[in-house]
Scaffold this active site. Structure first.
Site, short mmCIF file in Angstrom:
data_model
loop_
_atom_site.label_atom_id
_atom_site.label_comp_id
_atom_site.label_asym_id
_atom_site.label_seq_id
_atom_site.Cartn_x
_atom_site.Cartn_y
_atom_site.Cartn_z
CD GLU A 17 19.70 61.39 27.80
OE1 GLU A 17 20.60 60.75 27.96
OE2 GLU A 17 18.53 61.14 27.19
CG HIS A 642 49.93 44.84 26.47
ND1 HIS A 642 50.99 45.61 26.93
CD2 HIS A 642 48.66 45.58 26.54
CE1 HIS A 642 50.44 46.77 27.14
NE2 HIS A 642 49.13 46.83 26.87
CG HIS A 695 47.10 57.39 28.60
ND1 HIS A 695 47.86 56.13 28.80
CD2 HIS A 695 45.95 57.21 28.25
CE1 HIS A 695 46.79 55.19 29.08
NE2 HIS A 695 45.80 55.62 28.61
CB CYS A 727 49.02 51.09 26.05
SG CYS A 727 47.56 50.08 25.97
#
Ligand code: GLN
Ligand code: ZN
Length: 757
Positions: A17, A642, A695, A727
């Protein structure tokens, strides 16, 4: 009467929640008042459960809108000065800006909470930092709990742990020097809580489980002597590791009690029990706050009875650490079969375990007969279940030979063969595995799961995605291609679902950071691989191109690290079982004509024990497991690994010992600084330092990437360098991805010209 308590309770709610409320608030769909109601409801629910379980206190202070360390900063009033916020009038909106950044300021840094998968926001301190007090949320929460009629214990990070976990941008800054200012602030908070009727404060000092420098250890006595001046009694809580090295110091410390984690370090009790002072309580954490198995109540009761014979009323019973690290409620797992349910306990069930142990201690075993029986049934059924033990796995482990974890020849020979085979250009380009996970991909996966899309339809949809990814990579001109991982929801879950020995929950969520939760698979039994897991997709992808297609697997250490793991055998052994399953997949990929195989180990460093003196033991078996998974192939097959988002420099010898032919690592955010270590260490194999941060939606320029490549070539010989992103790209969209990779490929071509000999 012994006191029963827990060190903290999850704040996310049974159905996440908090996550959904936070995200609606961030999208502007609900306001502060509406969000506050959700928080209050969740807190009251957690207190109600604690009360119902027969605990003596409800714990307040464990709730946080985003993170408990950020809450502590907000309570103390020490916010990073680059945000020009009035600490005493901090709004929720501003609080979230500290956590998530705003238009002009990046967020506070986030890092892992000890060796858990929880991430906290690192307090930013400087010589000017003041702790003049901040928000009143904690006091309001206490008033709310007291108003309902609960006896309250407040949990807060201890002052030494708070400072230790903080950072300063001034190099060489003495964080401990701020204690003189921080202590009065703690004193004021403690006093205020006492005025509200709070009798006990739990100050968490988990840093005592680390190997602290002497001046930090020496600070404990004076700091707590000072805090003892305030009225509430202090329970100093340690967890995650043994603190037996500090038994003498803790015995003499000016606190009213100490908490020990007996789940992770049961042997430490011996260092405390015999001469524990008459005026101090000892709280024993006997219910595991980090794993989901049902407690062996019989065994724990014996431990408690022994302690009770020495401590009497001074004994408290608790969870090992906060229950933050386990899911909320097993009772809603309707899809988990009964047998597995019987083996497990989530937070709510753990409250009941603590409560039952208290009753057993007070009233004797007969009084808790039913609970003891259920626990025993759970423990024994798990121990003896035919689902846990697979004789074939045990047999296979006995047939392993010495050389099985070694490639046939050393790297130079393999490199020569691989060069001859693949004929890659200087500075070969590749990606880390995943490509954008579009809405259509998610819809197809969800449809297949629900049964609205049949297997054939699903295969067609995924093959179309693979084809798209291959075409785009060919157009871009990448050298080593990937299939894009469209079929994977999560890099561990995907493999767990296909391996024997794993189970999955519906609501087994655990907070990772802020609104982000993870649902770790449950690794309950011997691991084996009934059939190939990735071969069909990879073979299909290879059929579409004449370029090498890189097979993509998750490594044994990462699968272990990101699961709830069985505790009936050493983790090293479980990891070895996973390694064998992955090894079979590697061998099958090779047999299917896949010449390059990547085994991802992003969690390799996360498994490091908190005490450095225990590192080697872990590293030995972790390296061995990786090598076992990677060494079933011929010299001409190229193994990649990696790793990302971690500091590698202190484990470089072990990373080199993995003997992967190529390692790709995250380096762009640190501006290639992470690579310096690899250079100094003279890392022997090939290496692909990430040239851009995945990112961010930002498209870095050719020049920017070229600069990073040039910088990398200063530390790593150019013939051993690869070019790739930091990545996987699954969180990005296609336009960003194509624009960025296209720049990366131009940069690679430029670099070949300027750096090529
Ligand atoms: N192969 C994975 C991907 O590209 C690696 C993810 C990771 O390192 N966390 O998504
Ligand atoms: Zn990664």
């Amino acid at each position: 009467m012994s006191v029963a308590h827990v060190l903290g309770f999850p704040r996310i709610g049974r159905k996440r929640e908090l996550k959904f409320a936070l995200e609606s608030f961030w999208r502007g769909e609900i306001d502060e008042a509406e969000l506050s109601v959700v928080g209050q409801t969740l807190r009251r629910e957690a207190w109600g459960w604690q009360n119902h379980a027969g605990l003596d206190f409800v714990t307040v202070g464990d709730f946080a809108w985003y993170d408990h360390m950020l809450n502590a900063s907000a309570l103390l009033g020490c916010l990073p000065t680059r945000f020009v916020f009035d600490a005493q009038a901090l709004s929720l909106k501003q609080y979230f800006e500290l956590a998530r950044g705003n238009a002009v300021q990046p967020a506070q840094e986030m890092t892992k909470w000890f060796d858990t998968n929880y991430h906290y926001l690192v307090p930013e301190l400087s010589a000017e930092t003041r702790f003049d007090g901040g928000v009143d949320w904690l006091f309001d929460e206490v008033a709310d709990a007291r108003g309902i009629g609960y006896r309250v214990k407040v949990a807060l990070p201890g002052p030494l742990t708070f400072l230790w976990l903080s950072k300063s941008k001034n190099a060489g800054f003495d964080k401990l020097g701020l204690m003189a200012r921080l202590l009065p602030a703690y004193g004021r908070i403690l006093q205020k809580l006492a005025d509200q009727g709070v009798e006990w404060i739990q100050l968490d000092e988990p840093i005592l489980g680390l190997e602290l420098p002497p001046q930090w250890l020496a600070a404990f006595a004076p700091v707590y002597r000072e805090l003892a001046q305030s009225r509430p009694k202090i329970l100093l809580a340690t967890y995650f590791e043994s603190v037996s090295d500090h038994a003498a110091m803790l015995r003499d410390l000016a606190v009213a009690g100490v908490h020990l984690d007996l789940t992770h370090a049961s042997e430490q009790l011996a260092a405390f029990l015999p001469d524990w002072p008459q005026d101090k309580i000892l709280s024993l954490g006997v219910v595991d706050g980090r794993n989901i198995w049902v407690a062996d109540l019989e065994a724990q009761l014996s431990v408690l009875e022994k302690a009770h014979s020495v401590l009497g009323e001074r004994l408290w019973i608790g969870s090992s650490c906060s229950l933050l690290h386990v899911p909320v409620d097993l009772a809603q797992e309707h899809e988990l079969d009964i047998e597995l349910q019987r083996w497990m306990a989530f937070s709510r069930q753990k409250l009941a375990e603590v409560g039952v142990l208290k009753r057993g201690l007070e009233l004797g075993r007969e009084a808790i007969g039913a609970a003891l029986l259920a626990s025993q049934r759970g423990v024994e059924s798990r121990r003896n279940s035919s689902r846990i033990h697979n004789p074939a796995v045990a047999l296979r482990l006995t047939t392993l030979r010495d050389g099985d974890a070694e490639r046939d020849h050393d790297f130079p020979q393999r490199q020569a063969q691989q060069r001859a085979r693949f004929q890659l250009p200087l500075l070969p380009t590749t990606t880390i595995g995943s490509f954008p996970q579009t809405q259509e991909i998610r819809a197809a996966r969800a449809g297949f799961r629900r049964g609205t899309l049949d297997e054939a339809g699903y295969r067609v949809a995924m093959q179309a995605e693979i084809r798209l990814a291959v075409e785009k990579q060919e157009q871009l001109g990448l050298d080593v291609l990937v299939h894009g991982e469209a079929e994977r929801n999560d890099m561990v879950e995907y493999f767990g679902e296909q391996l024997a020995g794993f189970a999955f929950t519906q609501y087994g969520w655990v907070q990772s950071y802020g609104s982000r939760c993870v649902k770790p698979p449950v690794l309950f039994g011997d691991v084996s691989r009934p059939q190939a897991m990735t071969v069909a997709w990879t073979r299909y992808a290879q059929s579409l191109t004449s370029k090498p297609m890189k097979g993509m697997l998750t490594g044994p250490v990462t699968i272990l690290q990101w699961s709830f793991v069985r505790d009936d055998q050493p983790r090293a052994l479980t990891c070895k079982q996973i390694a064998l399953a992955i090894r079979d997949e590697v061998v099958d990929l090779e047999a299917a004509g896949i010449g390059i195989i990547q085994i991802d180990e992003p969690a390799f460093r996360e498994g490091l024990p908190l005490k450095r003196r225990d590192w080697n033991k872990y590293l030995d078996w972790a390296v061995e497991a990786f090598k076992l998974s990677a060494s079933g192939v011929r010299d001409e097959t190229q193994i990649h690994t990696h790793m990302c988002y971690s500091e590698f420099n202190d484990i470089l010898p072990q990373i080199a010992a993995l003997d992967a032919d190529v390692i790709t690592i995250e380096t762009s955010r640190s501006n290639m600084e992470l690579l310096d270590g690899f250079g100094r260490f003279a890392y022997p194999n090939e290496i692909g330092p990430g040239v851009y941060d995945i990112h961010s939606p930002r498209v870095p320029s050719v020049a920017e990437m070229l600069r990073l490549i040039t910088k990398a070539a200063e530390v790593i010989p150019v013939e051993r360098l690869w070019i790739n992103p930091d990545c996987g790209l699954k969180t990005r969209n296609w336009p960003e991805t194509e624009a960025t990779l296209s720049n990366m490929l131009v940069a690679a071509r430029e670099a070949r010209k300027t750096l090529g000999c």
